[in-house]
Write an enzyme that holds these catalytic residues in place. Structure first.
Site, PDB file in Angstrom:
ATOM      1  N   ASP A 211      -6.918  -3.411 -10.519  1.00  0.00           N
ATOM      2  CA  ASP A 211      -5.670  -3.283 -11.265  1.00  0.00           C
ATOM      3  C   ASP A 211      -5.577  -1.913 -11.923  1.00  0.00           C
ATOM      4  O   ASP A 211      -4.525  -1.260 -11.894  1.00  0.00           O
ATOM      5  CB  ASP A 211      -5.589  -4.398 -12.303  1.00  0.00           C
ATOM      6  CG  ASP A 211      -4.365  -4.288 -13.193  1.00  0.00           C
ATOM      7  OD1 ASP A 211      -3.246  -4.289 -12.665  1.00  0.00           O
ATOM      8  OD2 ASP A 211      -4.535  -4.174 -14.419  1.00  0.00           O
TER       9      ASP A 211
ATOM     10  N   GLU B 217     -10.778  -7.626  -9.048  1.00  0.00           N
ATOM     11  CA  GLU B 217      -9.354  -7.628  -9.390  1.00  0.00           C
ATOM     12  C   GLU B 217      -9.109  -6.848 -10.675  1.00  0.00           C
ATOM     13  O   GLU B 217      -8.168  -6.044 -10.771  1.00  0.00           O
ATOM     14  CB  GLU B 217      -8.861  -9.058  -9.554  1.00  0.00           C
ATOM     15  CG  GLU B 217      -7.399  -9.174  -9.983  1.00  0.00           C
ATOM     16  CD  GLU B 217      -7.088 -10.506 -10.627  1.00  0.00           C
ATOM     17  OE1 GLU B 217      -6.005 -10.615 -11.222  1.00  0.00           O
ATOM     18  OE2 GLU B 217      -7.931 -11.422 -10.556  1.00  0.00           O
TER      19      GLU B 217
ATOM     20  N   ASP C 190      -3.652 -11.021  -6.417  1.00  0.00           N
ATOM     21  CA  ASP C 190      -4.989 -10.769  -6.962  1.00  0.00           C
ATOM     22  C   ASP C 190      -5.892 -10.116  -5.912  1.00  0.00           C
ATOM     23  O   ASP C 190      -6.646  -9.188  -6.214  1.00  0.00           O
ATOM     24  CB  ASP C 190      -5.626 -12.079  -7.432  1.00  0.00           C
ATOM     25  CG  ASP C 190      -4.931 -12.667  -8.650  1.00  0.00           C
ATOM     26  OD1 ASP C 190      -4.147 -11.948  -9.299  1.00  0.00           O
ATOM     27  OD2 ASP C 190      -5.175 -13.857  -8.953  1.00  0.00           O
TER      28      ASP C 190
ATOM     29  N   GLU D 262      -5.257  -6.378  -5.404  1.00  0.00           N
ATOM     30  CA  GLU D 262      -5.917  -5.561  -6.422  1.00  0.00           C
ATOM     31  C   GLU D 262      -7.427  -5.538  -6.211  1.00  0.00           C
ATOM     32  O   GLU D 262      -8.079  -4.499  -6.394  1.00  0.00           O
ATOM     33  CB  GLU D 262      -5.577  -6.091  -7.808  1.00  0.00           C
ATOM     34  CG  GLU D 262      -4.105  -5.930  -8.162  1.00  0.00           C
ATOM     35  CD  GLU D 262      -3.733  -6.580  -9.477  1.00  0.00           C
ATOM     36  OE1 GLU D 262      -2.674  -6.216 -10.034  1.00  0.00           O
ATOM     37  OE2 GLU D 262      -4.493  -7.441  -9.966  1.00  0.00           O
TER      38      GLU D 262
END
Length: 228
Positions: free
Chosen positions: A46, A42, A115, A118
């Site tokens: 991101d 994650e 989450d 990502e």
């Protein structure tokens, strides 16, 4: 439901399937699952998502200034957008969760879905490189890029940029009325733009009233919030 179904919706086949397994494994499933949770993916995803979207925006809007590009980026990569993308991929049935999370209905939890979105981007990046991750992001986010759910600017910002673009002084705001008790005040605010009639807004705070006044001015003049 096997992960091959998820790969089909992603339009990406993993060389290392364990990366996808990790991307859909919540920390609550550890140590029940012999796979690490998605947290590190994650974190990586991101950053990859931000870069891929930035590249996409830079190419798609060649005339846009930095401020507009930043607003578009923030709108696209916000958690709500990632949640929608994950739900579009139907990640819920594939999530690896602890029994408590399953009982709590976490398969459709907005934060977990965001989450995992990502994390999947991060997993594709590690498995296939940036080009593969960018293709995934473009497929999932392109439609949202052309149809943002929220105005890219608030009313005050839009009005200020509109005035500046026409060589006018910055709009000024004045409280014309304050009523109600101290714990629940109500404000009426007027906005002044050179050469234009005043417009007013009301609100439970000075800031809200100023936004209302700016919005009233924009509506009266036929100015769209997403145009400069």
């Amino acid at each position: 439901m096997g992960l091959s179904d998820l790969e089909e919706r992603l339009a990406y086949r993993f060389a290392d399937r364990s990366l996808l397994e990790m991307a859909v494994t919540h920390v609550s499933a550890i140590p029940a699952q012999k796979v690490k949770s998605y947290q590190r993916l994650e974190f990586l995803g991101d950053r990859v998502l931000g870069l891929a979207v930035s590249d996409m925006l830079y190419t798609t809007f060649p005339q846009a200034e930095e401020g507009e590009l930043s607003r578009r980026l923030a709108e696209l990569v916000r958690k709500e957008s990632c949640t929608e993308v994950a739900r579009g991929w139907n990640v819920g049935p594939h999530l690896r969760l602890g029994e408590g999370e399953i009982a709590a209905g976490a398969r459709d939890n907005a934060a977990i879905c965001a989450d995992v979105c990502e994390a999947i981007v991060g997993a594709v990046f590690l498995d296939g490189g940036f080009a593969a991750a960018k293709t995934l992001v473009q497929s999932a986010f392109a439609a949202r890029m052309h149809a943002p759910r929220r105005p890219l600017r608030d009313a005050k910002t839009a009005l200020q940029e509109w005035a500046q673009g026409r060589g006018l002084p910055a709009p000024t705001y004045e409280i014309t009325e304050r009523s109600g008790p101290d714990h629940a005040p109500h404000f009426r605010v007027a906005v002044r733009v050179e050469g234009k009639p005043l417009a007013e807004g009301r609100g439970a705070s000075k800031r809200n009233a100023e936004q209302g006044a700016a919005g009233a001015f924009l509506a009266r003049e036929g100015i769209r919030v997403d145009q400069s």
